[in-house]
Design a protein around this motif. Sequence first.
Motif, short mmCIF file in Angstrom:
data_model
loop_
_atom_site.label_atom_id
_atom_site.label_comp_id
_atom_site.label_asym_id
_atom_site.label_seq_id
_atom_site.Cartn_x
_atom_site.Cartn_y
_atom_site.Cartn_z
N CYS A 332 0.86 -1.19 0.00
CA CYS A 332 0.00 0.00 0.00
C CYS A 332 0.89 1.24 0.00
CB CYS A 332 -0.92 0.00 1.21
SG CYS A 332 -0.08 0.30 2.79
N SER A 333 0.30 2.42 -0.05
CA SER A 333 1.09 3.65 -0.09
C SER A 333 1.91 3.82 1.19
CB SER A 333 0.17 4.86 -0.28
OG SER A 333 -0.82 4.90 0.74
N ALA A 336 5.09 1.79 0.97
CA ALA A 336 6.08 2.47 0.13
C ALA A 336 6.77 3.58 0.89
CB ALA A 336 5.41 3.02 -1.13
N ARG A 337 6.02 4.35 1.68
CA ARG A 337 6.63 5.42 2.46
C ARG A 337 7.59 4.86 3.48
NH1 ARG A 337 1.33 7.52 2.46
NH2 ARG A 337 1.03 6.83 4.62
#
Length: 343
Positions: A332-333, A336-337
């Motif tokens: 999910c985003s 990635a962060r």
Amino acid sequence: MEHDQDWQRLLDEQLGIVRADQLRRYGYTRRITHHRIASGQWLPVLYGVVSVTNGPLTVPMMHSAALVYGGGSAILSHETAAVHWNIKSAPAEPRPVHITVPFGRSAVDQAPTRRINSPRATASAHTIIHPGVIVHRSRAIRHIRVDAGFPLTSRADTAIDLATAADTAREGMIELVQATTNARISIQEVRRRLEQRPPWRYKKAIVDTVGLLTDGVQSALEHRYVLDVEAAHGLPTGARQGPVIVDGRVLFEDVDYCKHGVPLIVRLDGARFHSANAVKFRDRRRDNAAELAGRPRLVYGWEEVTRTPCAVFEEVRAVLVREGWSDSSFPCSACARGRVISA
């Protein structure tokens, strides 16, 4: 005499809160009203609304003032109704009162009302007379109203209102789950109200959430697992509340991935909400039964699911793949962060 009795009855019904037009009806001219306010005998509570006492308003008086301001047919709603139904906890300090009025009514939001200098001394803690009013409008107000001391939205309608008032669809889904589980609101009743009164925002998200609740999601923790661990990362959807026989009794597993060909069980531990010995014993017996059956199991609590859902995903994914699941997950985003930060 009858005039005096009617006046007293009005004060009793409205807890000493009256509108300007009601004052004039009973002979209190604008001059008299202004004098009593200026001399500190009465308090201006909201626009066109006065308290015929000088003391601090109780919470019921604040609610009455908001309803009087909204006019006949006004009802308590949203966060204010949620506190009444025990959907939300009462705030430590008074917050703006939410009311719903018929569509087309001219009432608008009101800011908090503060005391002005008065001949009568007032404690500094009571400088705020009323925390203000937030006005909502509805075309179906007659159908969502119930009487429970004050007129207010029904429990199911309150849950739906909280969901539609949220800042995002995701937050609306969480609000709906928390409301239905905290107040034990019937999912059938929520579904019926959605059919009769379709939500004006987040319709798909709300309908999907009701579907999850119907399929067995029974707590805010289970819902967050569905949203933040499974759906956000493309994991398969486990079966909810699957029955298992332990010591001749039917118990239920929170998440079971057997239908995907993997014997993994995920337990969502609500120990911080329940710590009874009987519950602990039941969970130990379920653990032992799973071990005897050779079934892998993972256990997560509120902190892991809500604070580190990506880490939970990685662990669940690892066991699913190890047990034969064909991996189709994705980061999910937030994953990635996290990877960018760690790099």
